[in-house]
Structures are given as structure tokens and as C-alpha cells.
Design a protein around this motif. Structure first.
Motif, PDB file in Angstrom:
ATOM      1  N   MET A 208      11.087  65.190   0.453  1.00 11.48           N
ATOM      2  CA  MET A 208      10.271  65.678   1.554  1.00 11.48           C
ATOM      3  C   MET A 208       8.944  64.911   1.613  1.00 11.48           C
ATOM      4  O   MET A 208       8.403  64.523   0.577  1.00 11.48           O
ATOM      5  CB  MET A 208       9.997  67.180   1.377  1.00 11.48           C
ATOM      6  N   ILE A 209       8.447  64.690   2.807  1.00 15.92           N
ATOM      7  CA  ILE A 209       7.167  64.004   2.996  1.00 15.92           C
ATOM      8  C   ILE A 209       6.249  64.863   3.858  1.00 15.92           C
ATOM      9  O   ILE A 209       6.713  65.694   4.649  1.00 15.92           O
ATOM     10  CB  ILE A 209       7.348  62.609   3.643  1.00 15.92           C
ATOM     11  N   ARG A 210       4.952  64.651   3.709  1.00 16.01           N
ATOM     12  CA  ARG A 210       3.960  65.308   4.569  1.00 16.01           C
ATOM     13  C   ARG A 210       3.490  64.297   5.613  1.00 16.01           C
ATOM     14  O   ARG A 210       3.103  63.178   5.261  1.00 16.01           O
ATOM     15  CB  ARG A 210       2.776  65.801   3.744  1.00 16.01           C
ATOM     16  N   GLU A 211       3.531  64.671   6.871  1.00 17.90           N
ATOM     17  CA  GLU A 211       3.079  63.763   7.925  1.00 17.90           C
ATOM     18  C   GLU A 211       1.615  63.417   7.690  1.00 17.90           C
ATOM     19  O   GLU A 211       0.775  64.312   7.514  1.00 17.90           O
ATOM     20  CB  GLU A 211       3.261  64.399   9.299  1.00 17.90           C
ATOM     21  N   HIS A 212       1.314  62.132   7.671  1.00 17.60           N
ATOM     22  CA  HIS A 212      -0.049  61.699   7.364  1.00 17.60           C
ATOM     23  C   HIS A 212      -1.035  62.204   8.423  1.00 17.60           C
ATOM     24  O   HIS A 212      -0.771  62.130   9.628  1.00 17.60           O
ATOM     25  CB  HIS A 212      -0.117  60.169   7.306  1.00 17.60           C
ATOM     26  N   GLY A 213      -2.145  62.734   7.962  1.00 14.53           N
ATOM     27  CA  GLY A 213      -3.143  63.270   8.868  1.00 14.53           C
ATOM     28  C   GLY A 213      -3.010  64.747   9.129  1.00 14.53           C
ATOM     29  O   GLY A 213      -3.909  65.373   9.696  1.00 14.53           O
ATOM     30  N   SER A 214      -1.873  65.336   8.720  1.00 15.87           N
ATOM     31  CA  SER A 214      -1.675  66.774   8.894  1.00 15.87           C
ATOM     32  C   SER A 214      -1.890  67.473   7.558  1.00 15.87           C
ATOM     33  O   SER A 214      -1.889  66.832   6.505  1.00 15.87           O
ATOM     34  CB  SER A 214      -0.266  67.071   9.407  1.00 15.87           C
ATOM     35  N   LYS A 215      -2.069  68.777   7.594  1.00 14.51           N
ATOM     36  CA  LYS A 215      -2.206  69.516   6.341  1.00 14.51           C
ATOM     37  C   LYS A 215      -0.851  69.951   5.808  1.00 14.51           C
ATOM     38  O   LYS A 215      -0.517  69.686   4.665  1.00 14.51           O
ATOM     39  CB  LYS A 215      -3.117  70.728   6.510  1.00 14.51           C
ATOM     40  N   ASN A 216      -0.072  70.613   6.642  1.00 19.86           N
ATOM     41  CA  ASN A 216       1.199  71.135   6.156  1.00 19.86           C
ATOM     42  C   ASN A 216       2.313  70.981   7.183  1.00 19.86           C
ATOM     43  O   ASN A 216       3.034  71.937   7.497  1.00 19.86           O
ATOM     44  CB  ASN A 216       1.051  72.613   5.751  1.00 19.86           C
ATOM     45  N   VAL A 217       2.442  69.765   7.714  1.00 18.82           N
ATOM     46  CA  VAL A 217       3.597  69.418   8.543  1.00 18.82           C
ATOM     47  C   VAL A 217       4.487  68.512   7.706  1.00 18.82           C
ATOM     48  O   VAL A 217       4.088  67.414   7.316  1.00 18.82           O
ATOM     49  CB  VAL A 217       3.176  68.698   9.847  1.00 18.82           C
ATOM     50  N   PHE A 218       5.693  68.993   7.389  1.00 20.91           N
ATOM     51  CA  PHE A 218       6.568  68.297   6.454  1.00 20.91           C
ATOM     52  C   PHE A 218       7.874  67.872   7.134  1.00 20.91           C
ATOM     53  O   PHE A 218       8.333  68.503   8.094  1.00 20.91           O
ATOM     54  CB  PHE A 218       6.895  69.201   5.260  1.00 20.91           C
ATOM     55  N   TYR A 219       8.455  66.791   6.579  1.00 22.44           N
ATOM     56  CA  TYR A 219       9.751  66.297   7.031  1.00 22.44           C
ATOM     57  C   TYR A 219      10.697  66.205   5.829  1.00 22.44           C
ATOM     58  O   TYR A 219      10.330  65.638   4.792  1.00 22.44           O
ATOM     59  CB  TYR A 219       9.618  64.907   7.661  1.00 22.44           C
ATOM     60  N   VAL A 220      11.893  66.749   5.983  1.00 18.17           N
ATOM     61  CA  VAL A 220      12.948  66.542   4.991  1.00 18.17           C
ATOM     62  C   VAL A 220      13.683  65.267   5.376  1.00 18.17           C
ATOM     63  O   VAL A 220      14.183  65.143   6.506  1.00 18.17           O
ATOM     64  CB  VAL A 220      13.927  67.727   4.946  1.00 18.17           C
ATOM     65  N   ILE A 221      13.747  64.309   4.463  1.00 15.55           N
ATOM     66  CA  ILE A 221      14.371  63.017   4.797  1.00 15.55           C
ATOM     67  C   ILE A 221      15.684  62.788   4.046  1.00 15.55           C
ATOM     68  O   ILE A 221      16.449  61.906   4.411  1.00 15.55           O
ATOM     69  CB  ILE A 221      13.407  61.852   4.516  1.00 15.55           C
ATOM     70  N   ASP A 222      15.940  63.572   2.994  1.00 17.40           N
ATOM     71  CA  ASP A 222      17.184  63.420   2.242  1.00 17.40           C
ATOM     72  C   ASP A 222      17.426  64.669   1.407  1.00 17.40           C
ATOM     73  O   ASP A 222      16.477  65.358   1.001  1.00 17.40           O
ATOM     74  CB  ASP A 222      17.122  62.209   1.313  1.00 17.40           C
ATOM     75  N   ILE A 223      18.697  64.938   1.140  1.00 12.67           N
ATOM     76  CA  ILE A 223      19.100  66.014   0.235  1.00 12.67           C
ATOM     77  C   ILE A 223      20.154  65.434  -0.693  1.00 12.67           C
ATOM     78  O   ILE A 223      21.062  64.727  -0.249  1.00 12.67           O
ATOM     79  CB  ILE A 223      19.662  67.232   0.991  1.00 12.67           C
ATOM     80  N   ASN A 224      20.054  65.721  -1.980  1.00 12.75           N
ATOM     81  CA  ASN A 224      20.997  65.180  -2.967  1.00 12.75           C
ATOM     82  C   ASN A 224      21.600  66.309  -3.784  1.00 12.75           C
ATOM     83  O   ASN A 224      20.889  67.226  -4.208  1.00 12.75           O
ATOM     84  CB  ASN A 224      20.284  64.199  -3.903  1.00 12.75           C
ATOM     85  N   TYR A 225      22.899  66.210  -4.015  1.00 12.94           N
ATOM     86  CA  TYR A 225      23.565  67.200  -4.863  1.00 12.94           C
ATOM     87  C   TYR A 225      23.497  66.780  -6.330  1.00 12.94           C
ATOM     88  O   TYR A 225      23.709  65.619  -6.657  1.00 12.94           O
ATOM     89  CB  TYR A 225      25.031  67.376  -4.455  1.00 12.94           C
ATOM     90  N   PHE A 226      23.213  67.742  -7.221  1.00 16.45           N
ATOM     91  CA  PHE A 226      23.164  67.513  -8.664  1.00 16.45           C
ATOM     92  C   PHE A 226      22.435  66.199  -8.957  1.00 16.45           C
ATOM     93  O   PHE A 226      23.017  65.243  -9.475  1.00 16.45           O
ATOM     94  CB  PHE A 226      24.569  67.487  -9.238  1.00 16.45           C
ATOM     95  N   PRO A 227      21.150  66.141  -8.659  1.00 21.30           N
ATOM     96  CA  PRO A 227      20.378  64.900  -8.832  1.00 21.30           C
ATOM     97  C   PRO A 227      20.102  64.620 -10.306  1.00 21.30           C
ATOM     98  O   PRO A 227      20.642  65.288 -11.198  1.00 21.30           O
ATOM     99  CB  PRO A 227      19.085  65.206  -8.075  1.00 21.30           C
ATOM    100  N   GLY A 228      19.226  63.666 -10.580  1.00 16.36           N
ATOM    101  CA  GLY A 228      18.894  63.299 -11.961  1.00 16.36           C
ATOM    102  C   GLY A 228      17.964  64.317 -12.599  1.00 16.36           C
ATOM    103  O   GLY A 228      16.755  64.084 -12.714  1.00 16.36           O
ATOM    104  N   TYR A 229      18.537  65.440 -13.017  1.00 24.46           N
ATOM    105  CA  TYR A 229      17.718  66.517 -13.583  1.00 24.46           C
ATOM    106  C   TYR A 229      17.039  66.113 -14.885  1.00 24.46           C
ATOM    107  O   TYR A 229      16.064  66.738 -15.294  1.00 24.46           O
ATOM    108  CB  TYR A 229      18.570  67.762 -13.821  1.00 24.46           C
ATOM    109  N   GLY A 230      17.557  65.077 -15.552  1.00 23.68           N
ATOM    110  CA  GLY A 230      16.941  64.637 -16.799  1.00 23.68           C
ATOM    111  C   GLY A 230      15.497  64.211 -16.629  1.00 23.68           C
ATOM    112  O   GLY A 230      14.738  64.165 -17.603  1.00 23.68           O
ATOM    113  N   LYS A 231      15.076  63.924 -15.399  1.00 25.30           N
ATOM    114  CA  LYS A 231      13.691  63.535 -15.112  1.00 25.30           C
ATOM    115  C   LYS A 231      12.867  64.709 -14.574  1.00 25.30           C
ATOM    116  O   LYS A 231      11.706  64.539 -14.238  1.00 25.30           O
ATOM    117  CB  LYS A 231      13.659  62.387 -14.107  1.00 25.30           C
TER     118      LYS A 231
END
Length: 389
Positions: A340-363
Motif C-alpha cells: 500500500m502507498i500513501r498519495e504524496h501530499g495527502s495525509k491519509n489517502v491510500f492506494y492498494v497496489i498489490d496483494i500477495n498470498y503467504f508472503p515472506g513472513y521470515g522478514k
């Protein structure tokens, strides 16, 4: 819960499983020392303390004439068997020693699933944890789910399949009903190109997409190529792209991406460096396609960097909780992460750009304890269901 065992053998298998005993079931659970007990009996295999379940471990056959003695109340010896079917890379990153030690102390046993043998002949399992690709494996898991509804499968293969396609991945996001008003969620404008990217230029304009565009492979198939991203600055550059792919409008976000890990009800957020903002002056001077690295990888961590607070501030907790609750319901998944990213210049306007299943939880920070608690909760839910019948 016990696979194909006949009903007359169920209680025997349940006792063997709860006591951590292997008797021709194809696996063993180490960690008896944690319970301060000694088990001996016919054809019982007792693994040496500290054994590594993922490698199968070595055990010793004890004298069949000696009875077993339990020195702790039975309630303290409940075992939870987690069968896992993971690629070698995922197994190495997820099943790290600290996780296995913590799990063993809580009676959680990780058992490898042999994909070359019928799943119904293995186990018994309380939980099946998997991340393998392919229609054949999907059919195996779906068949197993139907025949063993008492086993928790993480996660349903049909729900996972949706995440592997970037066209369907973000569908439904606009319909999420977030009760919290501390943030707004969007997805970038995007379109799918199945063939001949060069001829898609007019369609890009018709769809209202503005350059530059982020180009992503349509399918996530577990290969490094499926995570390669490019930035196309103009219409002519589309000819250099290889379909099938998704073209996603680039949103300025201050060069910081939020990776939101979800494990059941638990949410963990880390910051990653991302692409810098692109201004109108740069757009007029730059053309072509530029490949860029996997910006959300752990190597791009920005958690300890000296960042502008306006871009580095984490999304509000109530907002994240509302978003994740809605996504769990929409996706039907319990193990995933959101980029997720925050639109630059805004306080709390967010964009979801990707979703991953069972990601690298080791990190993910403290992932070992998070998963131990998660599996324990699953076991408690299963026990409650059994006792309520």
C-alpha cells in the motif's frame, strides 16, 4: 480429523497424536522433554530431543515390554499437527529454527507433506499449510477439504488463485465498506493487455490512464519474472513490453511503500523504499521503458531510515484494522500481505497496489511468536468444536 482411519481406530490415533507418538503414520513429533514425560511401548519411535521435524529426524525404538508413563496431566499434552506443502525456498525462509523451537514448546509439530503420495494416506493433520502451484495440486487440496472438513486448510485454493491473477486481485476493493473515517482506500487505474502491447496505446488513452504506467506481469507464478516491474513513460514504449500484463497508473507516493502483513487477526506493518516521485518536467524529458527492482523486498527496508514524517508515518491503526477485516472477508484468506502507498501530499489517502498470498513472513518482525499464537488459536477453536458436538 484422522484421515482414512476407521472409526474404531480413531481414539487410538488421537491418543498417539496427542502424545506425540509415531506408529506407522509416517511422521514423528519431537519435544517430549518440554512436557517432562517418558513414553515407551510397542513400536514407538521417540525422536531425540532437539530433532528437526522438517528433515524427518532420527528416533530410537524402545523396548516393547516396558509400559509408558505420563507425568503430566493429559490436558497439557494436546498436540497440534501442521502438515506443510511448500517449495524448498519457502520452507527454508519460513521454517526457521526459532519458529520450530517455539512451536515445539507449545506442542505444535510441523510435518512435511509428500506431494508424490495421496494426501489422504498421510497425517492425521489438524492444519494443512500449503503454497504449491498447479491445477493438479489445487484439485488435491479441494478434494481433501471436502473429505476432511475438520482439518483447517490454509488457505482455500480457489481464494488463492484469485490473488495469482493481477486482473482479479484488486477487484472489489472499491466496494469495501470501511467504518473508520481516518483514511480512504483506492486502487490505481489499470487495464489488462493480453497481446500486442503496441496496439494498446489507444485503449490506454480511452481508459483515461496517464503516463507513466507501471507494467506488471498478469500472472504471479512464483518465478522471479512474475515480480519484475517496469515503468513506461510514453505510448511508444508500450511496444517494448511483453504481454500478458497489467498496466497500472503510477501514483506519486514519496518513495515509501507500506507492506502490511496479515496472519489471522494480527497485523504487522513495515516500510520499504519505493520509486521516487515523477514530476511533469521529468515526464516531458524521459521516454522509453525502465525496469526497476522489486521495491517491496526486505533489502529495501526503510524502517530505520531518516524519512520525511509526511511520507513515513504509518497508516492509522483503526484504518488498517477496518481494511484488513474487510479484505479477509472479500478474499477468503487468513495469510496474506498488502502493498500500500500513501498519495504524496495527502495525509491519509491510500492506494492498494498489490496483494500477495503467504508472503515472506521470515522478514516480518516477531513472525515466529505470531505464528505460534495463530496455530494455538486454531487448535483451541477445533477443540471447542469437538467438545460442543
Amino acid at each position: 480429523m484422522f484421515g482414512t482411519l476407521a472409526s474404531g481406530e480413531t481414539e487410538t490415533a488421537r491418543l498417539r497424536r496427542n502424545l506425540g507418538i509415531t506408529c506407522n503414520l509416517g511422521f514423528s513429533c519431537a519435544g517430549f522433554e518440554d512436557f517432562g514425560m517418558r513414553l515407551e511401548g510397542e513400536n514407538m519411535v521417540v525422536p531425540h530431543g532437539g530433532g528437526d521435524e522438517e528433515e524427518g529426524g532420527e528416533g530410537r525404538v524402545v523396548n516393547e515390554t516396558l509400559p509408558f508413563q505420563v507425568q503430566q496431566p493429559f490436558q497439557q499434552m494436546q498436540r497440534l499437527v501442521v502438515g506443510y506443502a511448500l517449495t524448498s525456498k519457502k520452507k527454508k525462509s519460513f521454517l526457521q529454527p526459532k519458529l520450530e523451537v517455539l512451536a515445539r514448546r507449545k506442542g505444535i509439530c510441523f510435518v512435511p507433506i509428500d506431494s508424490n503420495r495421496p494426501l489422504s494416506e498421510q497425517g492425521p493433520f489438524d492444519v494443512v499449510l500449503h503454497k504449491l502451484l498447479g491445477k493438479e495440486w489445487q484439485d488435491v487440496i479441494e478434494d481433501y477439504q471436502q473429505k476432511h472438513p475438520e482439518v483447517t486448510v490454509l488457505d482455500p485454493p480457489g481464494a488463492i488463485q484469485r490473488i495469482y491473477n493481477r486482473q482479479s486481485m484488486l477487484q472489489g476493493m472499491a466496494d469495501l465498506k470501511l467504518s473508520d473515517c481516518s483514511g480512504s482506500i483506492f486502487v490505481p487505474k489499470q487495464m489488462v493487455v493480453l497481446k500486442d502491447a503496441a496496439s494498446s496505446a489507444n485503449k490506454v488513452v480511452e481508459a483515461g490512464l496517464k503516463f507513466p504506467l507501471v507494467a506488471k506481469p498478469l500472472w504471479i507464478d512464483g518465478t522471479a519474472k512474475s515480480h519484475q516491474l517496469s515503468l513506461a513513460y510514453d505510448r511508444r514504449s508500450l511496444a517494448d513490453l511483453e504481454p500478458p500484463l497489467v498496466l497500472q497508473e503510477f501514483v506519486n507516493h514519496g518513495g515509501v511503500l507500506f507492506k502490511i502483513f496479515v496472519v489471522g487477526d494480527v497485523i504487522k506493518v513495515v516500510r520499504r523504499f519505493s520509486l521516487p516521485n515523477v514530476n511533469n518536467c521529468e515526464k516531458s524529458k524521459v521516454d522509453g521503458v525502465f525496469q526497476f527492482p522489486r521495491v517491496s523486498s526486505a533489502a529495501a527496508s526503510a524502517d530505520n531510515a531518516d524519512l520525511d514524517p509526511s511520507v513515513a508515518e504509518l497508516p492509522p491503526k483503526p484504518f488498517l484494522e477496518a481494511l484488513v477485516k474487510e479484505l479477509r472477508s472479500l478474499l477468503g484468506l487468513r495469510l496474506f500481505n498488502i502493498d500500500m502507498i500513501r498519495e504524496h501530499g495527502s495525509k491519509n489517502v491510500f492506494y492498494v497496489i498489490d496483494i500477495n498470498y503467504f508472503p515472506g513472513y521470515g522478514k516480518m518482525p516477531d513472525y515466529e511468536q505470531v505464528f505460534v499464537d495463530f496455530f494455538q488459536n486454531l487448535g483451541q477453536v477445533q477443540n471447542n468444536k469437538i467438545h460442543c458436538k
